[in-house]
Design a protein around this motif. Structure first.
Motif, PDB file in Angstrom:
ATOM      1  N   PRO A  45       0.802  -1.221   0.000  1.00  0.00           N
ATOM      2  CA  PRO A  45       0.000   0.000   0.000  1.00  0.00           C
ATOM      3  C   PRO A  45       0.841   1.280   0.000  1.00  0.00           C
ATOM      4  CG  PRO A  45      -0.020  -0.998   2.189  1.00  0.00           C
ATOM      5  CD  PRO A  45       0.812  -1.888   1.307  1.00  0.00           C
ATOM      6  N   ILE A  46       2.165   1.141   0.223  1.00  0.00           N
ATOM      7  CA  ILE A  46       3.060   2.315   0.223  1.00  0.00           C
ATOM      8  C   ILE A  46       4.284   2.004  -0.640  1.00  0.00           C
ATOM      9  CG2 ILE A  46       2.460   3.385   2.445  1.00  0.00           C
ATOM     10  CD1 ILE A  46       4.856   1.721   3.606  1.00  0.00           C
ATOM     11  N   HIS A  47       5.000   3.075  -1.026  1.00  0.00           N
ATOM     12  CA  HIS A  47       6.222   2.877  -1.814  1.00  0.00           C
ATOM     13  C   HIS A  47       7.387   2.683  -0.844  1.00  0.00           C
ATOM     14  CE1 HIS A  47       9.006   3.473  -5.174  1.00  0.00           C
ATOM     15  NE2 HIS A  47       9.766   4.049  -4.254  1.00  0.00           N
ATOM     16  N   LYS A 332      12.113  12.970   1.585  1.00  0.00           N
ATOM     17  CA  LYS A 332      13.460  12.441   1.346  1.00  0.00           C
ATOM     18  C   LYS A 332      13.339  11.464   0.183  1.00  0.00           C
ATOM     19  CE  LYS A 332      14.849   8.871   3.844  1.00  0.00           C
ATOM     20  NZ  LYS A 332      15.232   7.982   4.959  1.00  0.00           N
ATOM     21  N   PRO A 333      14.465  11.069  -0.429  1.00  0.00           N
ATOM     22  CA  PRO A 333      14.351  10.121  -1.537  1.00  0.00           C
ATOM     23  C   PRO A 333      13.945   8.726  -1.065  1.00  0.00           C
ATOM     24  CG  PRO A 333      16.662  10.660  -1.099  1.00  0.00           C
ATOM     25  CD  PRO A 333      15.850  11.540  -0.210  1.00  0.00           C
ATOM     26  N   GLY A 334      13.343   7.959  -1.961  1.00  0.00           N
ATOM     27  CA  GLY A 334      13.009   6.563  -1.655  1.00  0.00           C
ATOM     28  C   GLY A 334      11.631   6.373  -1.074  1.00  0.00           C
ATOM     29  N   THR A 335      10.873   7.455  -0.935  1.00  0.00           N
ATOM     30  CA  THR A 335       9.544   7.347  -0.342  1.00  0.00           C
ATOM     31  C   THR A 335       8.551   8.235  -1.087  1.00  0.00           C
ATOM     32  OG1 THR A 335       8.260   7.617   1.701  1.00  0.00           O
ATOM     33  CG2 THR A 335      10.060   9.150   1.371  1.00  0.00           C
ATOM     34  N   ALA A 364       5.952  10.826  -5.608  1.00  0.00           N
ATOM     35  CA  ALA A 364       5.110  11.502  -4.607  1.00  0.00           C
ATOM     36  C   ALA A 364       4.080  12.474  -5.184  1.00  0.00           C
ATOM     37  CB  ALA A 364       5.999  12.225  -3.583  1.00  0.00           C
ATOM     38  N   VAL A 365       3.976  12.534  -6.520  1.00  0.00           N
ATOM     39  CA  VAL A 365       3.085  13.527  -7.134  1.00  0.00           C
ATOM     40  C   VAL A 365       1.634  13.338  -6.690  1.00  0.00           C
ATOM     41  CG1 VAL A 365       2.023  14.204  -9.333  1.00  0.00           C
ATOM     42  CG2 VAL A 365       4.503  14.107  -9.136  1.00  0.00           C
ATOM     43  N   GLU A 366       1.160  12.101  -6.727  1.00  0.00           N
ATOM     44  CA  GLU A 366      -0.258  11.884  -6.386  1.00  0.00           C
ATOM     45  C   GLU A 366      -0.563  12.348  -4.966  1.00  0.00           C
ATOM     46  OE1 GLU A 366      -2.554  11.573  -8.535  1.00  0.00           O
ATOM     47  OE2 GLU A 366      -0.892  11.498  -9.951  1.00  0.00           O
ATOM     48  N   ASN A 367       0.355  12.095  -4.035  1.00  0.00           N
ATOM     49  CA  ASN A 367       0.140  12.545  -2.649  1.00  0.00           C
ATOM     50  C   ASN A 367       0.103  14.075  -2.565  1.00  0.00           C
ATOM     51  OD1 ASN A 367      -0.041   9.977  -1.690  1.00  0.00           O
ATOM     52  ND2 ASN A 367       2.081   9.836  -1.016  1.00  0.00           N
ATOM     53  N   MET A 368       0.911  14.732  -3.400  1.00  0.00           N
ATOM     54  CA  MET A 368       0.995  16.199  -3.328  1.00  0.00           C
ATOM     55  C   MET A 368      -0.188  16.874  -4.018  1.00  0.00           C
ATOM     56  SD  MET A 368       2.957  18.063  -1.727  1.00  0.00           S
ATOM     57  CE  MET A 368       4.465  18.951  -1.556  1.00  0.00           C
ATOM     58  N   ARG A 369      -0.772  16.192  -5.007  1.00  0.00           N
ATOM     59  CA  ARG A 369      -1.863  16.778  -5.790  1.00  0.00           C
ATOM     60  C   ARG A 369      -3.035  17.205  -4.899  1.00  0.00           C
ATOM     61  NH1 ARG A 369      -2.005  16.183 -11.392  1.00  0.00           N
ATOM     62  NH2 ARG A 369      -0.816  14.260 -11.553  1.00  0.00           N
ATOM     63  N   ASP A 370      -3.293  16.423  -3.832  1.00  0.00           N
ATOM     64  CA  ASP A 370      -4.384  16.777  -2.917  1.00  0.00           C
ATOM     65  C   ASP A 370      -4.130  18.130  -2.272  1.00  0.00           C
ATOM     66  OD1 ASP A 370      -5.711  14.470  -3.360  1.00  0.00           O
ATOM     67  OD2 ASP A 370      -4.901  13.407  -1.615  1.00  0.00           O
ATOM     68  N   ARG A 371      -2.868  18.358  -1.914  1.00  0.00           N
ATOM     69  CA  ARG A 371      -2.528  19.608  -1.215  1.00  0.00           C
ATOM     70  C   ARG A 371      -2.471  20.803  -2.168  1.00  0.00           C
ATOM     71  NH1 ARG A 371       0.452  20.877   4.120  1.00  0.00           N
ATOM     72  NH2 ARG A 371       0.546  23.129   3.873  1.00  0.00           N
ATOM     73  N   TYR A 372      -1.893  20.575  -3.349  1.00  0.00           N
ATOM     74  CA  TYR A 372      -1.789  21.666  -4.334  1.00  0.00           C
ATOM     75  C   TYR A 372      -2.426  21.218  -5.643  1.00  0.00           C
ATOM     76  CZ  TYR A 372       1.739  23.587  -1.160  1.00  0.00           C
ATOM     77  OH  TYR A 372       2.390  24.082  -0.067  1.00  0.00           O
TER      78      TYR A 372
END
Ligand SMILES: NC(=O)c1ccc[n+]([C@@H]2O[C@H](COP(=O)([O-])OP(=O)(O)OC[C@H]3O[C@@H](n4cnc5c(N)ncnc54)[C@H](O)[C@@H]3O)[C@@H](O)[C@H]2O)c1
Ligand SMILES: O=c1ccn([C@@H]2O[C@H](COP(=O)(O)OP(=O)(O)O[C@H]3O[C@H](CO)[C@@H](O)[C@H](O)[C@H]3O)[C@@H](O)[C@H]2O)c(=O)[nH]1
Length: 435
Positions: A45-47, A332-335, A364-372
């Motif tokens: 469920p996570i990278h 950080k990288p890798g997550t 991490a783009v999909e996680n950030m899209r919610d915020r911005y």
């Protein structure tokens, strides 16, 4: 052994999969049906490096079947020991918010009413000293109708894994801390870790009480966060004097008493742990009327670094109406984790300046899209840099370290590096934050 792990986040999923790999039968309990379904399909469920393979090996079709996920707390009844891997976020004043932990402990206790044999509960979450003994243990005992130390054992086992290398860190730890206030619980915790200790070639096992175990976790994170902040303090001095902090850090690291790790200066620390854990231990200190000056200073230095980065941008370009590329969104990288990422104050500063932001991150783009939702996201670095007037490097992903002719696509090739990861080349105006 039969184990249950409550919480399928970064820690819970990782340790559930790893314990299954070590030969235990593990059931992973979470309230999020989507996460549960993902794990049961044999997917992560996570990278997290190596996690997908491990989940596929032990859950889902054609697996060993040693890992299962569920939303049903009743499943703990078939297990001997439960790890609590629930979030411990910060209240607005920085103090620890135990509401999720309490809800989980209560639900666990209510479930354990039906169990007649002894059960062990181990707090894996990061909690301030006294929480296990004063809050979690009595809560599980009372709701479960259990006698503590008799038919219920409660222990504390802090987790030191890093995101991005969680599986490797968990399976090859620098130390294992077993905290319990009675010998029987500590012994049973030792049994759970025995296969790991054997596989990892005998790492030190620290046997202690719950309060010390809790504090060892905060002390570790406070030290590491402060080490980075000291490197940033020195780095800021270096920058003002035309000195390269990375050359200085390399030399400092040659001293065995110092060591090179966690001396990488730049944008500072983010993530789900350092910011909230330093705030929580400062608040815990203040609750006993101690003001923790060192940790407050470490936080202050850290909070200033994004502004210094934006000041550097202002020195080179008036960002209003300009196209500014942001490379790296994860903390950080890798997550794919963006909790407390330095990208947030940087993007906020760009929006405040009226810049057109185009952001890139490998995962991490999909996680950030919610915020911005309104900034632009590029699917490749080349696309992000196309016609950009400046590029701000926020996360030190390996793929950014080899960038070269991609910078030729920029309108004005100004590259500001917050992580010391870009190779300088002819034709770009390069400046680092602390070098
Ligand atoms: N992330 C890390 O690298 C790391 C490392 C060491 C320690 N820790 C500590 O471990 C704890 C967990 O952190 P995390 O990053 O794994 O959190 P997380 O937010 O990634 O995951 C927590 C999970 O708990 C689930 N949950 C919430 N309430 C629940 C309930 N009542 N019952 C069952 N599941 C519930 C959520 O759905 C979520 O999947 C925190 O205390 C953290 O400080 C984290
Ligand atoms: O020299 C350095 C090292 C790290 N960082 C930053 O510090 C933050 C934290 O990095 P790291 O410690 O590698 O990642 P985490 O996954 O947050 O791991 C920390 O927090 C976890 C949760 O408590 C602990 O389990 C780990 O031991 C502890 O390292 C990140 O923003 C990094 O960019 C720097 O700026 N410079």
């Amino acid at each position: 052994m039969q184990l249950s792990v409550v919480g399928s986040g970064y820690v819970g999923t990782t340790i559930a999969a790893c314990f299954a790999d070590l030969g235990h039968n593990v059931v992973n309990i979470d309230i999020d049906q989507e996460i549960v379904d993902t794990i049961n399909d044999g997917e992560a469920p996570i990278h997290e490096d190596g996690l997908a393979e491990m989940i596929a090996k032990h859950a889902g079709p054609e697996s060993t079947g040693r890992l299962r996920a569920t939303t049903d707390y009743e499943e703990v009844l078939n297990t001997e020991l439960t790890f609590l891997c629930l979030p411990t976020p910060a209240n607005d004043d920085g103090s620890i918010d135990l509401s999720i932990m309490k809800a989980g402990a209560e639900q666990l206790g209510e479930t354990l009413v039906e169990k007649n044999e002894r059960h062990n509960v181990v707090v894996k979450s990061t909690v301030v000293p006294g929480t296990t003994e004063d809050t979690i243990a009595p809560l599980v005992a009372e709701t479960g109708g259990k006698r503590l130390g008799d038919d219920l054992g409660v222990g504390m086992n802090p987790e030191f894994l890093r995101e991005g290398s969680a599986v490797a860190d968990f399976l090859d730890p620098d130390k294992v801390v077993l905290g319990a206030d009675d010998d029987r619980t500590r012994e049973q915790m030792g049994n759970v870790f025995a296969p790991l200790v054997e596989r990892a070639d005998d790492p030190p096992v620290v046997e202690t009480a719950t309060r010390e175990a809790e504090m060892m976790k905060y002390a570790n994170n406070a030290f590491l966060a402060s080490k980075v902040s000291l490197a940033n303090d020195l780095g800021n001095i270096c920058k003002e004097h035309g000195v390269d902090m990375y050359e200085v850090a390399d030399a400092m690291g040659l001293d065995e008493r110092i060591a090179r790790s966690f001396l990488n200066s730049g944008l500072g620390w983010g993530g789900s742990c350092f910011p909230k854990d330093t705030a929580a231990i400062i608040a815990a200190a203040e609750s006993k009327r101690y003001d923790a000056p060192m940790l407050n200073a470490a936080t202050e230095v850290n909070d200033r670094q994004p502004q210094r980065f934006l000041d550097l941008l202002d020195k080179h370009v008036d960002a209003e109406g300009k196209r500014i590329a942001v490379l790296g969104l994860a903390f950080k990288p890798g997550t794919d984790d963006i909790r407390n990422t330095r990208a947030v104050p940087v993007i906020d500063g760009l929006i405040h300046r009226g810049a057109d932001v185009i952001a890139h991150d490998p995962v991490a783009v999909e996680n950030m899209r919610d915020r911005y939702p309104d900034i632009e996201y590029a699917s490749s670095v080349s696309e992000a840099l196309e016609d950009a007037n400046a590029c701000l490097v926020v996360t030190d992903w390996d793929q950014y370290k080899v960038l070269d002719e991609e910078f030729d696509r920029m309108e004005t090739p100004i590259v500001l590096d917050g992580r010391h990861c870009i190779n300088r080349r002819e034709g770009i105006t390069y400046e680092g934050l602390t070098w």
